[in-house]
Motif scaffolding. Structure first.
Motif, PDB file in Angstrom:
ATOM      1  N   TYR A  93      16.679 109.580  76.574  1.00 34.94           N
ATOM      2  CA  TYR A  93      15.865 110.366  75.643  1.00 34.94           C
ATOM      3  C   TYR A  93      15.042 109.460  74.748  1.00 34.94           C
ATOM      4  N   GLY A  94      13.983 110.051  74.181  1.00 33.10           N
ATOM      5  CA  GLY A  94      13.080 109.265  73.348  1.00 33.10           C
ATOM      6  C   GLY A  94      11.716 109.179  74.000  1.00 33.10           C
ATOM      7  N   ALA A  95      11.058 108.047  73.795  1.00 32.18           N
ATOM      8  CA  ALA A  95       9.704 107.887  74.318  1.00 32.18           C
ATOM      9  C   ALA A  95       9.725 107.824  75.842  1.00 32.18           C
ATOM     10  N   ARG A  96       8.584 108.103  76.440  1.00 32.49           N
ATOM     11  CA  ARG A  96       8.470 107.979  77.890  1.00 32.49           C
ATOM     12  C   ARG A  96       8.416 106.510  78.295  1.00 32.49           C
ATOM     13  N   THR A  97       8.739 106.290  79.553  1.00 34.64           N
ATOM     14  CA  THR A  97       8.754 104.932  80.078  1.00 34.64           C
ATOM     15  C   THR A  97       7.367 104.549  80.585  1.00 34.64           C
ATOM     16  N   GLY A  98       6.872 103.431  80.116  1.00 31.22           N
ATOM     17  CA  GLY A  98       5.562 102.950  80.545  1.00 31.22           C
ATOM     18  C   GLY A  98       5.655 101.521  81.027  1.00 31.22           C
ATOM     19  N   GLY A  99       4.508 100.906  81.182  1.00 28.14           N
ATOM     20  CA  GLY A  99       4.494  99.547  81.731  1.00 28.14           C
ATOM     21  C   GLY A  99       4.655  98.455  80.696  1.00 28.14           C
ATOM     22  N   ASP A 100       5.209  98.793  79.528  1.00 22.45           N
ATOM     23  CA  ASP A 100       5.295  97.796  78.457  1.00 22.45           C
ATOM     24  C   ASP A 100       6.299  96.692  78.750  1.00 22.45           C
TER      25      ASP A 100
END
Lengths: 756, 81
Positions: free
Chosen positions: A218-225
């Motif tokens: 849960y929380g922010a979405r997963t990106g390419g960071d």
């Protein structure tokens, strides 16, 4: 899109894999093959590479860090020790406190604002994953030479990042350090400390127990960071011409983090969670393997269920992504709906990505294909352990022999020269007022800040009824550690301990952030081994356990490592914050005393650094028994109202201590220098285990008696008066005066002029 | 007189909290079907005389060093007649 899966890994064993580019050594790669009995899939390789990186696996430091566990002193206040997200300490009345400091050095050099901001975000999630509410942050910072053109970029970015993220979260920033030294030019240090409070029954641990339980991301979405940020960035030395590799930097969102704090505390307090883990370095790889490894040992994950910010991410990238503001929880199936409802209330996206099972394996599916099948312990805990060679470097002898004697470095020897030195030292960037920085931080939000910069330690009220509170300080004079890492680490600990005791709080527990150069250099490894041993020995002697910490290696540019910088944080407890001791003297007629002995100890001092650019000799001697007794004197004097003010003596010596107390009080004093001691040594020596205390005149005898009971030297040096001048008598037969306005102006002008 | 437009935006893989906040507002205001919002900034430079290739290179240099943060942002430079 075809994905490398377990079946094809079994069938095609001869595929060439980019293990080296991912930071794995050949023997490490071979060991993975041995563990799995086949070549890893590309997803497994991604997981192992991030989890076996120096940053996550502590593979070079582990053998030495064991001392913190082996030499643990008898102290019944420790509720949760090393190994969890953060240690937990009992402070009485059913309250527990958790605190930890972590480094975010490398990202903060590449992208100062976001690097420093996400450093705060990461340490805050460590604290909430223990079940505690974060109540304060602190930042020990190290920058390159103040006048170097790049320092301005780094200072401005980092300070703004810390302020931006911390202020948005609504957490007071109650202290820390700011030190400039050319050794940090290409490797600034951004250490972030967070303190959280909770009731004993609210402590939570990171483990996935209960077969059949759901694993929720849960929380922010997963990106390419920050993909590979851990393995590539934090575990490799920068080239001399700056960061060559520029992986995508993580960008933080403090407003999301605030929601995550509230949401997490609500699900924990509602009893909806069996185990919980924050996502930091190594992201989902770390969270799933650690949860599974700490629990009953099996977990299955449907990776395609992870909510993505960028739909083109490959499964390897999803496993390695370091997107911020994410948490992972293990929840009983019957409570999943209630959990998701709480998430919805806080506008937080959540999805069940896996299930705990009894298979003893961590398995991951991607659209029906199995892409990971590993024993979780082998990823999370049984990584490689290195006994790296270490050796005392040859140059140590020459360095230690180069003592800053009066013959070697010219010292002021007249009243006039002392006055000139006084004004120069007050304006030294390392001693100058840090107001320009700390005024960019919110220090009083939440309304429980009792003391903050420039006081000796930060103090927070924990219980609003009883006034029970905590004090925290972080310290390290890295020059001392460069001269003798064993004693340097002990001196850092002693200073931090003293700072806490100075404010009237009893030191309880220790955390650390050990910043060093490359562990592959035997000289650096020797510094590390010495510092860890020194700290562990000191903690054993003083009866304060190490509750956790962090190691940051590879802080070097080319072959040149930073000064060994073991930043030590000490946490103390005070029964009633109303009884605290501040640093400013209050009224005319109060007596000023120096506690402790001042010796001719200028090696590694701020004076030698600022005036002569010199680093050599042996750091000040330290007697831990004396340090402990000094703390007892400070605590008892505070409790029995014998003193009205106290201030630690460290960087810049007694001269700096008097100046800071006078500026803080906006009130003058007269100091009579002892006749039997050289004036310069008295003013600028940095001997350990000293403090300045101020007593109402009628308490003088009682204070002297208390000191003699503990065997602490006490010298009456002067008194507070009604003037607006700091007045020194008996300076080489003459007198030195400076107005408080003059001192303050000199001190406060420095940082705005450099960086404003 | 010519105009050179420099558009700066966060790299696609970088989180854009402002864009997300705007997207959230769309939903609350009843605009549906917008799946992502990315926010950037635009600099409009008015240039004396003709934009020579040398001038354009200078502007690109400024765009990279001053107008954008190349660690987390991309930019485009566009000449308008």
């Amino acid at each position: 899109m075809s994905v490398d899966n377990v079946a094809s890994a079994k069938a095609n064993s001869d595929v060439e894999q980019p293990f080296a580019a991912l930071g794995l050594k050949l023997d490490e790669y071979e060991r993975i093959k041995e563990i799995l009995g086949r070549r890893p899939t590309s997803s497994e390789l991604a997981m192992y590479s991030v989890m076996w990186s120096e940053h996550c696996s502590y593979k070079s430091s582990k053998v030495h860090l064991r001392q913190f566990g082996d030499k643990v002193p008898a102290n019944d206040s420790m509720l949760v020790g090393i190994g969890e997200n953060a240690g937990v300490v009992d402070i009485g009345d059913g309250w527990a406190v958790t605190f930890k400091v972590e480094s975010h050095n490398h990202p903060s050099y590449v992208e100062p604002y976001q690097g420093a901001a996400t450093g705060i975000g990461g340490i805050v999630r460590d604290i909430i994953s223990m079940g505690a509410r974060p109540v304060a942050v602190m930042d020990p910072l190290r920058f390159g030479a103040p006048e170097h053109p790049d320092t301005r970029r780094v200072v401005n970015g980092i300070v703004a990042g810390i302020g931006g993220y911390g202020n948005c979260l609504g957490l007071p920033n109650i202290g820390g350090e700011i030190v400039f030294d050319p050794s940090y030019q290409g490797n600034p240090l951004v250490n972030a400390l967070c303190v959280g409070t909770m009731k004993h029954e609210d402590i939570h641990l990171a483990k996935a127990s209960g077969v059949g339980n759901s694993v929720i991301l849960y929380g922010a979405r997963t990106g390419g960071d920050g993909i590979g940020g851990v393995s590539v960035l934090a575990s490799e030395t920068f080239d001399a011409d700056g960061p060559a590799k520029r992986p995508s930097v993580q960008v933080g969102d403090p407003f999301m983090e605030k929601l995550l704090i509230e949401c997490t505390l609500e699900v924990l307090h509602a009893g909806l969670v069996e185990g919980i883990q924050d996502l930091g370095g190594a992201g989902i790889s770390c969270a799933t393997s650690e949860l599974a490894s700490n629990g009953e040992g099996g977990m299955h994950v449907w990776l395609d269920r992870v909510l993505l910010r960028d739909s083109t991410l490959s499964p390897e990238e999803i496993l390695m992504s370091e997107s911020q503001e994410r948490m992972c929880a293990v929840v009983e199936p019957s409570k999943v709906d209630a959990f998701l409802d709480v998430c919805k209330k806080w506008d937080i996206e959540a999805v069940v990505i896996g299930e705990v099972n009894a298979s003893g394996r961590l398995t991951v599916d991607w659209h029906g294909e199995q892409i990971v099948d590993v024993p979780p312990r082998s990823v999370a805990h049984d990584g490689p352990v290195y006994e790296r060679p270490y050796a005392r470097p040859d140059w140590m002898d020459a360095r230690q022999a180069d003592a800053p004697t009066a013959e070697r470095l010219a010292r002021p020897n007249s009243a006039e020269a002392v006055r000139e030195t006084l004004l120069r030292m007050v304006a030294a960037p390392n001693l100058a007022a840090k107001t320009w920085v700390t005024s960019q931080y919110d220090r009083y939000v939440r309304g429980n800040t009792v003391l903050a910069q420039p006081e000796d330690s930060g103090m927070i009220r924990v219980d609003e009824v009883t006034g029970r509170g905590i004090a925290v300080s972080t310290d390290c004079n890295a020059r001392f550690a460069a001269l003798d890492p064993y004693r340097g680490a002990q001196l850092a600990f002693a200073e931090s301990y003293r700072n806490v005791a100075t404010t009237g709080a009893r030191p309880l527990a220790v955390t650390n952030c050990l910043n060093f150069g490359s562990p592959e250099d035997p000289s650096v490894m020797w510094q590390f081994e010495q510092a860890v041993t020194g700290l562990a020995d000191a903690c054993l002697d003083m009866g304060t356990p190490v509750t956790g910490g962090n190691v940051s290696f590879y802080n070097q540019t080319g072959d040149v490592a930073i000064h060994p910088t073991p930043v030590i944080g000490v946490l103390g407890v005070i029964d009633d914050v109303n009884k605290r001791t501040g640093m400013e003297w209050k009224t005319a007629g109060e007596s000023i005393f120096v506690l402790g002995v001042t010796r001719d100890e200028l090696a590694g001092s701020e004076w030698a650094h600022e005036i002569h650019g010199h680093l050599g000799g042996m750091p000040p001697v330290l007697d831990l028994a004396v340090e402990k007794n000094l703390a007892e004197v400070l605590l008892e004097a505070s409790k029995t109202d014998l003193i009205t003010a106290a201030h630690d003596v460290a960087d810049g010596g007694l001269a700096q201590a008097f100046v800071e107390m006078a500026i803080r009080a906006d009130r003058g004093a007269t100091i009579n220098l002892p006749e039997d001691q050289d004036s310069f040594v008295f003013l600028w020596s940095e001997s350990a285990s000293r403090a300045v205390v101020v007593a109402p005149h009628h308490h003088d005898q009682a204070l002297v008696a208390l000191c003699s009971r503990y065997g602490i030297a006490v010298t009456h040096v002067g008194s507070v008066d009604d003037t607006t001048e700091l007045h020194f008598r008996g300076v080489y037969g003459g007198e030195v005066s400076a107005t408080i306005d003059e001192l303050r102006a000199a001190s406060e002008a420095v940082l705005p002029k450099l960086f404003g | 007189m010519a105009r050179v437009v420099v558009n700066v935006a966060l790299k696609p893989e970088i989180l854009d909290p402002q864009g997300r906040a705007v997207q959230g507002a769309f939903g609350r205001l009843g605009l549906t079907g917008v799946t992502d919002v990315r926010q950037g900034k635009q600099f409009v430079l008015t240039v004396d005389g003709e934009v020579t290739p040398a001038k354009l290179e200078e502007i690109k240099h400024i765009a990279e060093t001053l107008l954008s943060n190349p660690v987390i942002e991309d930019f485009t430079v566009e000449v308008q007649a």
